[in-house]
Design an enzyme around this catalytic site. Structure first.
Site, PDB file in Angstrom:
ATOM      1  CD  GLN A  69      -2.826   1.326   2.178  1.00  0.00           C
ATOM      2  OE1 GLN A  69      -2.365   1.828   3.448  1.00  0.00           O
ATOM      3  NE2 GLN A  69      -4.126   0.970   1.922  1.00  0.00           N
ATOM      4  CB  CYS A  99      -5.107   7.120   5.788  1.00  0.00           C
ATOM      5  SG  CYS A  99      -3.978   7.464   7.564  1.00  0.00           S
ATOM      6  CE  LYS A 138      -8.978  -0.190   4.072  1.00  0.00           C
ATOM      7  NZ  LYS A 138      -9.451   0.961   5.243  1.00  0.00           N
TER       8      LYS A 138
END
Length: 321
Positions: A69, A99, A138
């Site tokens: 990632q 995040c 993500k």
């Protein structure tokens, strides 16, 4: 469940948690049934500049299949970082657009890309064009309640060539508070043709089943629910695939697993670093035990693995004779 040409044995995955999902923990979770893991997030800028810490985070072992990632807000740098990731032979490149940590999100990376869909598209497109392995993304529900755009982001990611989308059902503003939004995950699932992986509040087999029922997601990703609880994957797998409820781990199993975890961390990072990290992990392995706060305070003073071993044997004797 497939991502690109990769086929997974189960549909319970380990989330890429910064400071937690290191190689030792990923290998432990794979041993206990995690079908897929992702490295801790790595700064694209740091990686392209030769930062050694960034490179260490990408080291893979028995944690296969595994994704690498990366995060950043520059398409060219992200593409170059993705190419460098290939030196570590990951199975997938995962782009972090979820995040919520201030040091990431307030500096253009992570969830801040939820506010810049066009840039997000350009980053995914650049990364996809730079590597010959699947690229996944993500994301979160949105930046805040006034900008819920997970569906738009997922569709742009798919258009740019992403092979799968992971969505955490909270906004960046929520961080990890409040309840996960099943509806937004279900909407994302309906809006794209690539696999959708659901993330958020999956702590046991019942929560996993509810998530799948309410969202129709292709797989689930477990984060905090795996802390001090790596067997959550085998329990979920047994429940979903065989309708079996496995027994709760005994105190002996919990202590043995903790020792294996820290011993493997020592192998990779050395005793000094591993024993300091053990203080954090031990808080989860001893959660719910009588006198747990006292135990954690004691572990917080340990410098050597032998001390942790002695305490574990003492705990086993006290709780299970």
């Amino acid at each position: 469940m497939k991502i690109g040409n990769l086929e997974f044995e189960h549909i319970s995955f380990l989330a890429p948690m910064a400071g937690i999902a290191d190689l030792a923990f990923r290998e432990l979770c794979v041993y206990h049934g995690a079908a897929y893991t992702v490295t801790e997030m790595v700064s694209a800028k740091g990686l392209t500049m030769g930062d050694r810490k960034s490179a260490r985070l990408l080291t893979l072992g028995k944690d296969r299949p595994a994704g690498a990632q990366i995060f950043g807000d520059d398409a060219e740098i992200m593409a170059n970082a993705a190419k460098r990731c290939l030196d570590f032979n990951p199975d997938i490149i995962d782009i972090n657009m979820g995040c919520p940590a201030p040091k990431i999100a307030m500096n253009g990376g992570g969830a801040s890309l939820m506010k810049r869909p066009q840039l997000a598209y350009e980053i995914v497109r650049a990364v996809v064009d730079s590597v010959d392995i699947p690229v996944t993304v993500k994301i979160r529900k949105g930046w805040d309640d006034d900008s819920i755009n997970a569906v738009e982001m997922a569709q742009l990611a798919e258009k740019a060539g992403a092979s799968a989308i992971t969505i955490h059902g909270r906004t960046r503003q929520q961080m990890y508070s409040g309840k996960v939004d099943y509806d937004i995950i279900a909407q994302v699932k309906k809006s794209v043709g690539v696999p959708v992986i659901a993330n958020g509040d999956i702590v046991d087999e019942q929560a996993a089943a509810i998530m799948l029922e309410k969202t129709n997601a292709d797989a689930i990703m477990i984060g905090r629910g795996a802390l001090g609880n790596p067997w959550v994957f085998s329990r979920i797998n047994a429940y979903l695939e065989e309708c079996r409820v496995l027994p709760e781990p005994t105190v002996t199993q919990r202590m043995y697993t903790m020792l294996c975890h820290i011993e493997k961390t020592i192998e990779y990072k050395g005793e000094y670093t591993a024993m300091r990290e053990a203080r954090h992990h031990a808080a989860y392995y001893t959660k719910g035990m009588k006198g747990g706060a006292k135990l954690r305070a004691e572990i917080g003073k340990y410098e050597r693995f032998e001390q942790l071993q002695e305490l574990s044997y003492r705990i086993i004797k006290e709780f299970e004779g």
